[in-house]
Design an enzyme around this catalytic site. Structure first.
Site, mmCIF file in Angstrom:
data_model
loop_
_atom_site.group_PDB
_atom_site.id
_atom_site.type_symbol
_atom_site.label_atom_id
_atom_site.label_comp_id
_atom_site.label_asym_id
_atom_site.label_seq_id
_atom_site.Cartn_x
_atom_site.Cartn_y
_atom_site.Cartn_z
ATOM 1 N N SER A 301 -19.467 25.227 112.161
ATOM 2 C CA SER A 301 -18.726 26.380 112.658
ATOM 3 C C SER A 301 -17.226 26.099 112.767
ATOM 4 O O SER A 301 -16.555 25.915 111.763
ATOM 5 C CB SER A 301 -19.323 26.807 114.008
ATOM 6 O OG SER A 301 -18.810 28.037 114.437
ATOM 7 N N ASP A 312 -8.360 22.632 102.157
ATOM 8 C CA ASP A 312 -7.884 23.617 101.183
ATOM 9 C C ASP A 312 -6.366 23.651 101.079
ATOM 10 O O ASP A 312 -5.814 24.026 100.040
ATOM 11 C CB ASP A 312 -8.403 25.009 101.543
ATOM 12 C CG ASP A 312 -9.873 25.186 101.192
ATOM 13 O OD1 ASP A 312 -10.501 24.186 100.796
ATOM 14 O OD2 ASP A 312 -10.391 26.309 101.313
ATOM 15 N N LYS A 326 -22.256 26.414 108.506
ATOM 16 C CA LYS A 326 -22.351 27.663 109.271
ATOM 17 C C LYS A 326 -21.077 28.471 109.042
ATOM 18 O O LYS A 326 -20.007 28.114 109.524
ATOM 19 C CB LYS A 326 -22.528 27.401 110.765
ATOM 20 C CG LYS A 326 -22.620 28.683 111.599
ATOM 21 C CD LYS A 326 -22.709 28.383 113.088
ATOM 22 C CE LYS A 326 -22.826 29.667 113.903
ATOM 23 N NZ LYS A 326 -21.609 30.503 113.838
#
Length: 588
Positions: A301, A312, A326
């Site tokens: 999460s 990223d 998740k």
């Protein structure tokens, strides 16, 4: 004029017609259907009608409130694995860890031989103020004996916790003086720290362990950073292993500390939830600090949001094993009776556009829960090549390939450390004998152990006490058959686990984490990466024997190289989500 058509009789005629129609309709409905299910078939609320029919016609009396409480979770299971229902009595407990505090007496305890043993008294808590000490045994609560087979962790929690300013009376047995004592304690707020360790791993490397993302996490994190800054750290390791997540906001705020302005951190989107972007504000104080993030299969999460944003944006190196996966966002919805629905309203996406939610089948909760076991069967915890993802490939800002649909795959894979694992150690661990022995040893030798306040001093002292031999005798007297060859083979594992628990009992959790990290493979790799100056990711491309590599900050060189070798490079940062997406597609 005929009397029956007189205007004053028209209402009577209409009423008789309606009644007659209802009677005829009911006759045919009962005649052909035989029951009242036809009503449900034309209803817009079958569930409500079903409950009314059960309440009205079921053969035995039914507790309708209890039936609804049991039905709610079953309905939500048919949606996704993370939409859940929490009963009114469990709401407070479910939110406790995320609030950063609870109302209690301020102790950490361990249950051994059917009694509650005080392991640690929390500094500044209610128990410390009245004189409760580590090593005390709780033998009575509110003038009732509390010892024996009925003593459990759950029942103890329920008895010791309570509303703020409420009182509780404890009867204590103190072995040090062999006396019973009685204490009246007023419950108060007890903090739950989500940053469980922050220290200098060496002269230049700072380390922060974040256990969850709660209301107080960001402020705790800033305090830890400030402390490390005063000690002169030049690189940082953030440990998110075992962090199952929590609130979105602290994860975003933490990421902002390391990212330049207008970098996308995460975005959420759902059927009824329009896309919402969360971007960095450029005010972070550590935008150029070398960074490594540790993750594993229990990082979920908000942990994946943070590590995904770092990965990223090519801002740091992710080390460990594939995270949980998740990628669903739940909104808490309160009912009038105090119960709560946590309904999935959106998915979250990392800056590259990937959703890390692993696949699931609606209603098949067992398959979803068994995913971590399936990873073990496939060898994923031990071999990087065994990692399987169902998602497509995406590109980071530099053009590195990342994948969605099944967690965050680390940049550097660290297999589980199973060196020295034997059936003897597994049995000792499963029977909880390692923790029990550590407590018994700590309790018996507390006075001597407390004299060693420094971690190195305590470890050196334990090295001279032949701890492993003492454990072997303890194990054999508690149903664990002694196996000398396996004991020798698992020596390092036994030492690591037992020492860690003793250090936790005598000193604190941070000291135990610090000791465990001394031999942790992921931690050692992270320190090596920072020392080598390679925490900022590089894009590499092999052509024959030539390897091209450039730093994230070398934009001009990167742009030239991208033209020569046709490597993707993102030269612009767009604040418009549509333009940002178009840039990715164009350069992919």
């Amino acid at each position: 004029m005929n009397r029956i058509t007189s205007p004053r009789f028209i209402p009577l005629v209409l009423s008789l017609g309606i009644v007659l129609g209802i009677l005829i309709g009911n006759f045919y409905a009962n005649h052909y259907a035989g029951n009242r299910l036809s009503i449900i078939n034309t209803s817009s609320n079958k569930l409500n009608d079903l409950l009314h029919i059960i309440d009205d016609q079921y053969v035995d009396p039914v507790n309708m409130s209890d039936l609804v409480e049991k039905a709610m979770p079953q309905i939500l299971k048919e949606l996704d694995p993370h939409s859940t229902y929490v009963s009114a009595k469990d709401v407070e407990a479910s939110m406790q860890d995320l609030k950063g505090s609870f109302s209690g007496i301020g102790i950490q305890f361990f249950i051994y031989q059917d009694s509650v043993r005080v392991v640690r008294v929390i500094n500044g808590g209610p128990s410390e103020s009245v004189g409760i000490k580590a090593g005390d045994r709780i033998i009575g609560i509110n003038k009732k004996a509390y010892i024996g087979k009925n003593v459990s962790i759950d029942s103890t929690y329920k008895l010791l916790k309570g509303p703020k300013d409420s009182k509780i009376e404890l009867e204590i047995y103190r072995p040090a003086i062999q006396k019973k004592l009685t204490f009246s304690i007023t419950r108060n707020d007890v903090p739950i720290n989500s940053v469980t360790a922050a220290y200098m791993a060496d002269e230049t490397t700072g380390y922060i362990k974040v256990n969850s993302f709660a209301e107080t996490t960001y402020s705790e994190f800033l305090a830890a950073l400030a402390n490390l800054h005063r000690q002169g750290f030049k690189g940082l390791i953030i440990d998110l292993r075992g962090n199952l997540g929590g609130y979105l906001d602290p994860a975003i705020r933490m990421a902002m500390e390391f990212l330049p302005k207008d970098r996308l951190i995460v975005y959420t989107q759902g059927r009824r939830s329009p896309r919402q972007d969360y971007k960095s504000d450029g005010r972070g104080a550590y935008q150029n600090l070398p960074l490594v993030v540790l993750v594993d299969e229990a990082s979920a999460s908000a942990s994946e949001i943070f590590s995904g944003a770092i990965q990223d944006n090519d801002r740091g190196t992710i080390i460990g094993r594939r995270t949980f996966g998740k990628g669903l966002v739940q909104e808490p919805i309160q009912f009038a009776d105090g119960s709560m629905l946590r309904l999935t309203i959106a998915r979250y996406y990392t800056p590259s556009g990937r959703c890390v939610q692993k696949p699931y089948s609606q209603g098949d909760e067992e398959q979803y829960e068994n995913d971590l076991f399936l990873r073990a069967e496939h060898g994923e915890y031990f071999y990087k090549d065994s990692i399987k993802t169902s998602g497509k490939a995406y590109k980071t800002r530099l053009g590195r390939k990342v994948f969605g649909g099944g967690g965050i795959i680390p940049d550097i894979f660290i297999p589980r450390d199973t060196i020295g694992m034997t059936p003897y150690f597994k049995q000792a661990y499963t029977l909880n004998l390692l923790q029990e022995f550590a407590y018994v040893y700590s309790d018996k030798n507390r006075k001597e152990l407390m004299q060693h306040q420094n971690l190195n001093e305590l470890v050196n002292y334990l090295d001279k006490q032949n701890i492993l031999e003492q454990f072997a005798w303890f194990g054999s007297s508690n149903g664990l058959k002694r196996r000398n060859l396996m004991l020798k083979k698992s020596q390092k594992l036994f030492t690591r686990f037992i020492y860690g628990n003793i250090i936790d009992n005598i000193m604190d959790e941070q000291s135990a984490i610090q000791y465990d990290n001394l031999s942790d493979p992921a931690m050692l790799e992270a320190i090596k990466i920072l020392h080598q100056g390679s925490a900022f990711p590089k894009l590499t491309r092999t052509e024959g024997k030539f390897i091209l590599g450039f730093q994230q900050t070398d934009k001009h060189i990167a742009l030239i190289c991208s033209r020569i070798f046709k490597l993707p490079y993102y030269a612009t940062e767009s604040t418009n989500p549509k333009n940002y997406k178009r840039n990715i597609q164009k350069n992919a």
